[in-house]
Write a protein that holds these residues in place. Sequence first.
Motif, PDB file in Angstrom:
ATOM      1  N   ARG A 167       0.848  -1.299  -0.150  1.00 46.01           N
ATOM      2  CA  ARG A 167       0.188  -0.081   0.034  1.00 46.01           C
ATOM      3  C   ARG A 167       0.790   1.312   0.216  1.00 46.01           C
ATOM      4  N   PHE A 168       1.988   1.133   0.405  1.00 44.53           N
ATOM      5  CA  PHE A 168       2.919   2.407   0.713  1.00 44.53           C
ATOM      6  C   PHE A 168       3.029   3.158  -0.897  1.00 44.53           C
ATOM      7  N   ASP A 169       2.624   4.417  -0.904  1.00 45.98           N
ATOM      8  CA  ASP A 169       3.075   5.111  -2.082  1.00 45.98           C
ATOM      9  C   ASP A 169       2.365   4.433  -3.505  1.00 45.98           C
ATOM     10  N   ASN A 170       1.522   3.848  -3.312  1.00 50.00           N
ATOM     11  CA  ASN A 170       1.002   3.034  -4.398  1.00 50.00           C
ATOM     12  C   ASN A 170      -0.350   3.682  -4.787  1.00 50.00           C
ATOM     13  N   ILE A 171      -0.388   4.880  -5.291  1.00 51.74           N
ATOM     14  CA  ILE A 171      -1.241   5.776  -5.737  1.00 51.74           C
ATOM     15  C   ILE A 171      -1.245   6.434  -7.158  1.00 51.74           C
ATOM     16  N   TYR A 172      -0.415   5.377  -7.921  1.00 53.27           N
ATOM     17  CA  TYR A 172      -0.004   6.051  -9.378  1.00 53.27           C
ATOM     18  C   TYR A 172      -0.641   5.347 -10.365  1.00 53.27           C
ATOM     19  N   ILE A 173      -0.901   5.970 -11.501  1.00 54.52           N
ATOM     20  CA  ILE A 173      -1.541   5.151 -12.541  1.00 54.52           C
ATOM     21  C   ILE A 173      -0.227   4.996 -13.599  1.00 54.52           C
ATOM     22  N   THR A 174       0.073   3.885 -13.836  1.00 48.30           N
ATOM     23  CA  THR A 174       1.467   3.647 -14.457  1.00 48.30           C
ATOM     24  C   THR A 174       0.882   3.096 -15.603  1.00 48.30           C
ATOM     25  N   LYS A 175       2.138   2.861 -16.672  1.00 49.65           N
ATOM     26  CA  LYS A 175       1.610   2.216 -17.900  1.00 49.65           C
ATOM     27  C   LYS A 175       1.188   0.763 -17.836  1.00 49.65           C
ATOM     28  N   LYS A 176       1.979   0.155 -16.667  1.00 46.39           N
ATOM     29  CA  LYS A 176       1.804  -1.124 -16.511  1.00 46.39           C
ATOM     30  C   LYS A 176       0.176  -1.312 -15.844  1.00 46.39           C
ATOM     31  N   LEU A 177       0.052  -0.602 -14.946  1.00 48.76           N
ATOM     32  CA  LEU A 177      -1.518  -0.665 -14.782  1.00 48.76           C
ATOM     33  C   LEU A 177      -2.474  -0.273 -15.866  1.00 48.76           C
ATOM     34  N   GLU A 178      -2.127   0.533 -16.628  1.00 54.96           N
ATOM     35  CA  GLU A 178      -3.271   0.655 -17.749  1.00 54.96           C
ATOM     36  C   GLU A 178      -2.964  -0.372 -18.633  1.00 54.96           C
ATOM     37  N   GLY A 179      -1.778  -1.222 -18.886  1.00 53.56           N
ATOM     38  CA  GLY A 179      -1.914  -2.440 -19.727  1.00 53.56           C
ATOM     39  C   GLY A 179      -2.468  -3.519 -19.021  1.00 53.56           C
TER      40      GLY A 179
ATOM     41  N   ARG B 269       7.491  11.245  -6.607  1.00 54.87           N
ATOM     42  CA  ARG B 269       7.222  10.276  -7.761  1.00 54.87           C
ATOM     43  C   ARG B 269       8.488   9.827  -8.423  1.00 54.87           C
ATOM     44  N   LEU B 270       9.590  10.410  -8.630  1.00 54.63           N
ATOM     45  CA  LEU B 270      10.806   9.968  -9.090  1.00 54.63           C
ATOM     46  C   LEU B 270      11.338   8.936  -8.247  1.00 54.63           C
ATOM     47  N   CYS B 271      11.302   9.095  -6.769  1.00 54.75           N
ATOM     48  CA  CYS B 271      11.775   8.077  -5.903  1.00 54.75           C
ATOM     49  C   CYS B 271      10.943   6.499  -6.295  1.00 54.75           C
ATOM     50  N   ARG B 272       9.630   6.777  -6.636  1.00 52.77           N
ATOM     51  CA  ARG B 272       8.962   5.442  -6.897  1.00 52.77           C
ATOM     52  C   ARG B 272       9.548   4.931  -8.198  1.00 52.77           C
ATOM     53  N   LYS B 273       9.571   5.619  -9.298  1.00 54.10           N
ATOM     54  CA  LYS B 273      10.029   5.285 -10.499  1.00 54.10           C
ATOM     55  C   LYS B 273      11.370   4.623 -10.333  1.00 54.10           C
ATOM     56  N   ILE B 274      12.345   5.111  -9.478  1.00 56.03           N
ATOM     57  CA  ILE B 274      13.434   4.436  -9.331  1.00 56.03           C
ATOM     58  C   ILE B 274      13.652   3.310  -8.708  1.00 56.03           C
ATOM     59  N   SER B 275      12.686   3.099  -7.667  1.00 56.32           N
ATOM     60  CA  SER B 275      12.450   1.923  -6.774  1.00 56.32           C
ATOM     61  C   SER B 275      11.865   0.642  -7.922  1.00 56.32           C
ATOM     62  N   ALA B 276      10.792   1.066  -8.637  1.00 56.28           N
ATOM     63  CA  ALA B 276      10.584   0.208  -9.573  1.00 56.28           C
ATOM     64  C   ALA B 276      11.321  -0.251 -10.692  1.00 56.28           C
TER      65      ALA B 276
END
Length: 441
Positions: free
Chosen positions: A226-238, A398-405
């Motif tokens: 649940r942590f910082d999981n509030i983003y609509i990403t390309k993977k979620l859209e796919g 948001r950039l922190c989440r992208k780096i972790s991903a």
Amino acid sequence: MLDAWSAYSKPVPSSCSELLTLFLQCCCIAVLTGGLFYNWMFSSLEYPFHLSSAIAVSFSLLLLLILFLVHPIRCMFTIIIPTLGTKQGRRLLLSTCFMIVAVNIIPNIMDNIKTILQVIKCICKNSSDSLLNSTTLLGKASTQFGHQIKEVTDKLADNALKPRNGHFQYTQVLIASQKIKDDFSAVELLVKQTLLVANRVAAGFFLFYLLFESAWYLKSYLTNLRFDNIYITKKLEGLAVDKKAAHLLTRSPKKLIRSTGLKLSREEMVMCLLRMMLLTLVLMLTAVIIATDYIAFHLADTAVNEVAQFPSVPITLNIKYDAKISILPFIWKIFNGVISGEKSIANFERTYQQNLTFISADCTMKLPSPPNNFVALAVGMLYCIIYAMIFLETYAQRLCRKISASFFERQEEHRVQYLYRELLRKHKKEQQLQQKLRVDL
């Protein structure tokens, strides 16, 4: 560029070229970080050269080894870069601003105050000398005058008109001025040392807290879906398209944010405004200190220039004494003053001159120290960066989440699936609620 990032973010390099690329990247990062760390310790925190060099070299070698071998540490260290755009980065920059003010501006204010006190000391010293010389002049005049009328004013000349001793008052003036100067020097040294120690402690605390926050973010990202999981990403859209549930994203809750969007929410804007207000208070305090530097220089410069133009005050003492004796004055009145019976027994006339000076060429005065405009400009630029960082904090998150991903792709897939299930569950719950309302109607 993508290949270099892929080699850097992979847990294990898949080829020798990726291994070499990873090593070169780690070397560049270690050298750059070591140089910045040395400059920070030596220039900003004022540690000795040898200590700063030894710590910077040791830190660079240790960082190279850890980055090259430990994949999670590599991710955590990379997260530090956008974390610098958050409140921790702002605190580090504020600490740097305070250090610049403490090292450059406050000592300059103290120097100009010392110059003003030195001007006052010179005026007191020369005025005391002039007054002492005037007292000596009066003593000389009284002595010479007493010799002429010794039979009448001998006692008066010895007691009442003898010169006063002003050496005691002069010594007291010198002692008082020196004491004031010593007190200001002690206060200046104490303030400078206190600010330096406080800045070192604060900088160390913020640095370790920065590392802790990066480690905490990575740990939460890996252990809490649940942590910082509030983003609509390309993977979620796919995933939504594959499941034929794209409508879930169009009707998504307002708290969901597109990871590539630049729009700030209302709550984020309110937080930015509050942070700006707090930062403005700190900026006003810094501006007052900088303005005090310019005011102190202006006062010191005016004092030095005006004192140099003080004129000398001439003092002229003119004593004229004429004593005559008249023998049988009633007889000489018979002749209607044709024959004078007066006889001069004492004729004294002297003119004494003395210049009362407030300043002399022998008094050495330190020139005022002008403010460093570059320092004020540097502080202003740092505050501009801090203001910009207030708005960039959201994007840094948001950039922190992208780096972790990018470092942990499997974990990102689990997080996307979890978010999709949550959206689907909420959608089904809303449908059930709507059906229930229709049945009731």
